[in-house]
Design an enzyme around this catalytic site. Structure first.
Site, PDB file in Angstrom:
ATOM      1  N   ARG A  39     147.071  53.251   0.976  1.00  0.00           N
ATOM      2  CA  ARG A  39     147.221  52.105   1.876  1.00  0.00           C
ATOM      3  C   ARG A  39     145.885  51.439   2.203  1.00  0.00           C
ATOM      4  O   ARG A  39     145.857  50.257   2.562  1.00  0.00           O
ATOM      5  CB  ARG A  39     147.932  52.531   3.161  1.00  0.00           C
ATOM      6  CG  ARG A  39     149.401  52.841   2.957  1.00  0.00           C
ATOM      7  CD  ARG A  39     150.135  52.920   4.277  1.00  0.00           C
ATOM      8  NE  ARG A  39     151.559  53.196   4.088  1.00  0.00           N
ATOM      9  CZ  ARG A  39     152.440  53.249   5.080  1.00  0.00           C
ATOM     10  NH1 ARG A  39     152.046  53.047   6.329  1.00  0.00           N
ATOM     11  NH2 ARG A  39     153.712  53.500   4.839  1.00  0.00           N
ATOM     12  N   ASP A 138     154.310  47.041  20.113  1.00  0.00           N
ATOM     13  CA  ASP A 138     153.871  47.890  19.010  1.00  0.00           C
ATOM     14  C   ASP A 138     152.356  47.851  18.964  1.00  0.00           C
ATOM     15  O   ASP A 138     151.736  46.861  19.381  1.00  0.00           O
ATOM     16  CB  ASP A 138     154.459  47.407  17.682  1.00  0.00           C
ATOM     17  CG  ASP A 138     154.534  48.523  16.643  1.00  0.00           C
ATOM     18  OD1 ASP A 138     155.639  49.034  16.402  1.00  0.00           O
ATOM     19  OD2 ASP A 138     153.477  48.903  16.095  1.00  0.00           O
TER      20      ASP A 138
END
Length: 270
Positions: A39, A138
């Site tokens: 990632r 979030d």
């Protein structure tokens, strides 16, 4: 001759583990090393780095890049009306709502907004557009930007009950072919904000129901307790905390909560 692959060493992984734990409380076990390496390749390419140590130094001294790293490492699978049992419970509680105040829901790990918009579609059908309010938070700023737009792959629409789909979803055309958009009337009822569950967020106010689903699995027990205690400070007495069906907090010493059923807890006292 091709360049050798860029690999994440054990020492470099340990540094990233510490940074992500300190910033987000997330525990990355050894099985996540390959995921982290894959990632972060995009960020390595952005800086034209050939060693993860060089990238880690940027992360340590640049807050914006720390946020970007968190964004890359905290994107998780989600979809509309996930774990339908919980939305059936939400519907049953909302249908009994008699307070003059709007019924309030906090999606505490909102990701790209599917959970918050699922709640909004359901509550809109039960309480009307003035009868509810929803906040989604979030730590990942990238997914919050997607949530605010409310544009999703067309295949995701299949999870939405047909009676809600027809009123709440718009089929994409032209540039947005093979996508669908949440109806503006639903979008305007949901507010998305950046929020770190390791910190108290009392400015959000009090809620009738809080969804804290599919996030506790990333924490150890000590951090889970901190997150749950912080979260329920925003829960009304008599309100409900809902975690994922695959998670459990019954072993945590949180005396304010009573287990009701199927990963649902009621707050009994402040």
């Amino acid at each position: 001759m091709t360049n050798p692959p860029i690999t994440l060493t054990d020492n470099e992984f340990a540094l990233i583990q510490k940074i992500i734990f300190d910033e987000a409380g997330i525990t990355l076990d050894e099985s996540k090393k390959s995921m982290v390496q894959n990632r972060l390749f995009k960020r390595m390419a952005h800086y034209k780095f050939t060693k993860f140590n060089d990238y880690i130094r940027v992360v340590q001294f640049n807050r914006d890049e720390r946020i970007e790293m968190i964004n890359q490492l905290t994107t998780n699978e989600t979809y509309f009306f996930r774990e339908m049992l919980h939305f059936d419970f939400l519907a049953s509680i909302a249908s009994k709502h008699r307070s003059p105040e709007p019924f309030s829901v906090w999606s505490a790990a909102a990701s790209v907004g599917a959970e918050a918009y699922s709640s909004a579609m359901l509550l809109d059908s039960i309480l009307g557009s003035n009868g509810y309010q929803i906040i989604g938070t979030d730590i990942n700023t990238e997914v919050l930007n997607k949530a605010r737009i409310g544009l999703y792959p067309e295949v995701w629409v299949d999870k939405i009950p047909p009676e809600l789909r027809s009123k709440s979803c718009l089929k994409g055309k032209g540039t947005y072919a093979h996508q669908f958009l949440i109806h503006p009337n639903i979008i305007e009822k949901v507010t998305f904000k950046e929020g770190n569950l390791l910190k108290e967020q009392q400015e959000l106010g009090k809620f009738d129901i809080i969804f804290l689903r599919n996030v506790l699995i990333y924490f150890n027990d000590a951090t889970r307790e901190i997150v749950v205690r912080n979260t329920i400070k925003n829960l009304k007495v008599g309100g409900f905390l809902i975690i994922s069906l695959t998670e459990s907090i019954k072993h945590l010493p949180i005396e304010q909560l009573t287990y009701i059923e199927n990963s649902i807890y009621r707050k009994e006292t402040e």
